[in-house]
Design a protein around this motif. Sequence first.
Motif, PDB file in Angstrom:
ATOM      1  N   HIS A 117     -29.424 -15.273  39.567  1.00  0.00           N
ATOM      2  CA  HIS A 117     -30.014 -14.195  40.354  1.00  0.00           C
ATOM      3  C   HIS A 117     -29.812 -12.847  39.653  1.00  0.00           C
ATOM      4  CE1 HIS A 117     -30.092 -16.462  44.481  1.00  0.00           C
ATOM      5  NE2 HIS A 117     -31.062 -16.814  43.672  1.00  0.00           N
ATOM      6  N   ARG A 118     -28.624 -12.645  39.127  1.00  0.00           N
ATOM      7  CA  ARG A 118     -28.350 -11.393  38.411  1.00  0.00           C
ATOM      8  C   ARG A 118     -29.250 -11.266  37.181  1.00  0.00           C
ATOM      9  NH1 ARG A 118     -21.764 -10.642  38.071  1.00  0.00           N
ATOM     10  NH2 ARG A 118     -21.352 -10.503  40.317  1.00  0.00           N
ATOM     11  N   MET A 119     -29.425 -12.372  36.474  1.00  0.00           N
ATOM     12  CA  MET A 119     -30.248 -12.338  35.267  1.00  0.00           C
ATOM     13  C   MET A 119     -31.710 -12.063  35.614  1.00  0.00           C
ATOM     14  SD  MET A 119     -30.281 -12.427  32.021  1.00  0.00           S
ATOM     15  CE  MET A 119     -28.735 -13.186  31.498  1.00  0.00           C
ATOM     16  N   VAL A 120     -32.204 -12.714  36.664  1.00  0.00           N
ATOM     17  CA  VAL A 120     -33.587 -12.474  37.085  1.00  0.00           C
ATOM     18  C   VAL A 120     -33.760 -11.027  37.522  1.00  0.00           C
ATOM     19  CG1 VAL A 120     -35.336 -13.053  38.813  1.00  0.00           C
ATOM     20  CG2 VAL A 120     -34.075 -14.881  37.664  1.00  0.00           C
ATOM     21  N   ASP A 121     -32.775 -10.487  38.238  1.00  0.00           N
ATOM     22  CA  ASP A 121     -32.831  -9.080  38.645  1.00  0.00           C
ATOM     23  C   ASP A 121     -32.883  -8.170  37.415  1.00  0.00           C
ATOM     24  OD1 ASP A 121     -32.834  -9.625  41.336  1.00  0.00           O
ATOM     25  OD2 ASP A 121     -30.678  -9.296  41.604  1.00  0.00           O
ATOM     26  N   PHE A 122     -32.088  -8.513  36.407  1.00  0.00           N
ATOM     27  CA  PHE A 122     -32.052  -7.702  35.189  1.00  0.00           C
ATOM     28  C   PHE A 122     -33.420  -7.717  34.502  1.00  0.00           C
ATOM     29  CE2 PHE A 122     -31.399  -6.971  30.681  1.00  0.00           C
ATOM     30  CZ  PHE A 122     -30.524  -5.890  30.664  1.00  0.00           C
ATOM     31  N   ILE A 123     -34.021  -8.912  34.398  1.00  0.00           N
ATOM     32  CA  ILE A 123     -35.330  -9.035  33.749  1.00  0.00           C
ATOM     33  C   ILE A 123     -36.405  -8.317  34.561  1.00  0.00           C
ATOM     34  CG2 ILE A 123     -37.118 -10.686  33.040  1.00  0.00           C
ATOM     35  CD1 ILE A 123     -34.804 -12.662  32.434  1.00  0.00           C
ATOM     36  N   ALA A 124     -36.343  -8.470  35.889  1.00  0.00           N
ATOM     37  CA  ALA A 124     -37.317  -7.785  36.751  1.00  0.00           C
ATOM     38  C   ALA A 124     -37.209  -6.271  36.598  1.00  0.00           C
ATOM     39  CB  ALA A 124     -37.111  -8.192  38.205  1.00  0.00           C
TER      40      ALA A 124
END
Length: 483
Positions: free
Chosen positions: A11-18
């Motif tokens: 979730h943190r990684m997806v948030d970072f990419i978003a």
Amino acid sequence: MDAEQLRENAHRMVDFIADYYKSIESFPVLSQVEPGYLRKLLPDSAPDHPESLQQVLEDVQANILPGVTHWQSPNYFAYYPSNSSIAGFMGEMLSAGLNIVGFSWITSPAATELEIIVLDWLAKLLNLPDDFLSTGPGGGVIQGTASEAVLVVLLAARDKFLSRIGKSSLNKLVVYSSDQTHSALQKACQIGGIYPENCRVLKTDASTNYALSPDLLNEVISQDISTGLVPFLLCATVGTTSSTAVDPLPALGTVAKRNGMWFHIDAAYAGSACICPEYRPFIDGVEEADSFNMNAHKWLLTNFDCSALWIKDRKALIQALSTNPEFLRNKASQANMVVDYRDWQIPLGRRFRSLKLWMVLRLYGIQHLQQYIRNHIELARQFEDLVSQDHRFEVVTPRVFSLVCFRLLSPDDDGDKGNKLNHDLLDAVNSTGKIFISHTVLSGTYVLRFAVGAPLTEERHVNEAWKVLQDEASKLLASVQNN
């Protein structure tokens, strides 16, 4: 890392990419760092103890992103696009999570069978001949890049000819292409042992819009045959790297057929446009080809790497690349009931790349993908119009797809000064960080390339890019006049 830790960190990684995509326009498109910058910022050795994902992401933000050239930026107009998309990213994430190594059917049946199905889907979308379908004598395979695709077909063609004329005749085999053909063919020849003096790179010019001349090809082939050489492979291009030149496939196919040559078509960039009925005629003549290649990762919203190769006779590919050690043998393979893609490529291992292409085709659908291509071509047409309206510039070659080749005219019509002027304009524009374009050389003339194709590019980005080009051109021209 257990499932809950995965959930939290992913979730943190997806948030970072978003967040990255949300702010992508704030970055200089072309990285502005100096060579060796990163070694000064990172430790000399790996940490002895685990660090948190937060610490790592902070370093990515502070140290890695400044050294990234942002290919997905809406202000990226260099080279050719390398499309990313949510569907492609999710397919890639799923593939990474499953992490299978699908070199043969038994190692993960779904990986092989989905690849067969999805490449049949794409072949039908491109209206390729039935021979290229898995139900025919050929079929499709996902390679990493067009460079790998041309290498494996060259090896297949080489071995097919040598089995007929004798293995000692390698020095007689001749390859033909235009001087606009991608350098990947030259590298394939080097790897495949084709003698450098047997690589015919035929000159093109503005009279054919830099397409290969069938008459010149015929002439050179006749000369080679008269000296005892063996023409064995012709590589044609639909959408060359320099200017999107389109070689005349029907006429070239006739020449290849008459001389019994292997005919390969490289449509790495422009093949995606051919999913639109109005652009499909650009690959008319593909029915005479022995192999055809296009990169879904260039212009079809499929994350790198995903290069689709179709071949008319899969036996030729398998005979050139197959190995069968004891540890790979199994009932399904031995009974010839399945496809083992390890025999269609250079490496043994392969990723589950068909997942992302499958998800792109399903989550976007054919009509959306066609509109996506058409929009980029329309934006390129608009840029071409802007260039044409400014008397200081000229369009160098006719626009075919979404690439515009243009240049700033030298005030005193001096060729060398004009080349330097455009070189300086390229440097000035890219140094602003606002946009990124690239260049080529056509008939000795330094030419600027403006390739529309980033997923986030809109009309406003094209207009803003043109404003940057005009502003920097004005500064350069003023400097020239003052000197």
